[in-house]
Design a protein around this motif. Sequence first.
Motif, short mmCIF file in Angstrom:
data_model
loop_
_atom_site.label_atom_id
_atom_site.label_comp_id
_atom_site.label_asym_id
_atom_site.label_seq_id
_atom_site.Cartn_x
_atom_site.Cartn_y
_atom_site.Cartn_z
N GLU A 96 0.97 -1.31 0.00
CA GLU A 96 -0.06 0.07 -0.05
C GLU A 96 0.69 1.16 -0.11
O GLU A 96 1.14 1.94 0.96
N GLY A 97 1.29 1.63 -1.17
CA GLY A 97 2.09 2.86 -1.39
C GLY A 97 3.64 2.80 -1.00
O GLY A 97 4.24 3.75 -0.98
N LEU A 98 4.18 1.68 -0.90
CA LEU A 98 5.62 1.75 -0.84
C LEU A 98 6.27 1.19 -2.13
O LEU A 98 6.09 -0.15 -2.70
N ASN A 99 7.25 2.11 -2.62
CA ASN A 99 7.70 1.71 -3.91
C ASN A 99 9.01 0.70 -3.71
O ASN A 99 9.90 1.15 -3.24
N LEU A 100 8.88 -0.55 -3.91
CA LEU A 100 9.94 -1.43 -3.68
C LEU A 100 10.95 -1.48 -4.79
O LEU A 100 11.93 -2.27 -4.68
N GLN A 101 11.10 -0.69 -5.84
CA GLN A 101 11.78 -0.72 -6.95
C GLN A 101 13.17 -0.02 -6.54
O GLN A 101 14.21 -0.56 -7.31
N THR A 102 13.07 0.69 -5.41
CA THR A 102 14.64 1.05 -5.12
C THR A 102 15.38 0.02 -4.27
O THR A 102 16.62 0.26 -4.02
N SER A 103 14.75 -1.18 -3.95
CA SER A 103 15.46 -2.14 -3.13
C SER A 103 16.37 -2.79 -3.99
O SER A 103 16.41 -3.09 -5.18
#
Length: 82
Positions: free
Chosen positions: A62-69
């Motif tokens: 819900e609203g956390l962009n995990l692409q930066t991990s």
Amino acid sequence: MDYVRERLLAAGHARLGCYSGRGGEIYDPLAGKWSPVTKAEIKTRFRNGDMEVLIGTDSMSEGLNLQTSGRLINYDMPWNPQ
């Protein structure tokens, strides 16, 4: 989530954050305890790379962009109320 985070602490990881339905939490290695923070603070610290590991429940979708991990590990824990 609590089980996984305690295992990571025991393994020597200290820069941990949690994101769940109960809000955000950051581990404070100096105090040796978890400190509550807002979900917005978790998002900011995650984007800035201030956390080594971010642990979360399905509420992270819900609203956390995990692409930066750098890596994403899905760990489904069996649950049986019986």
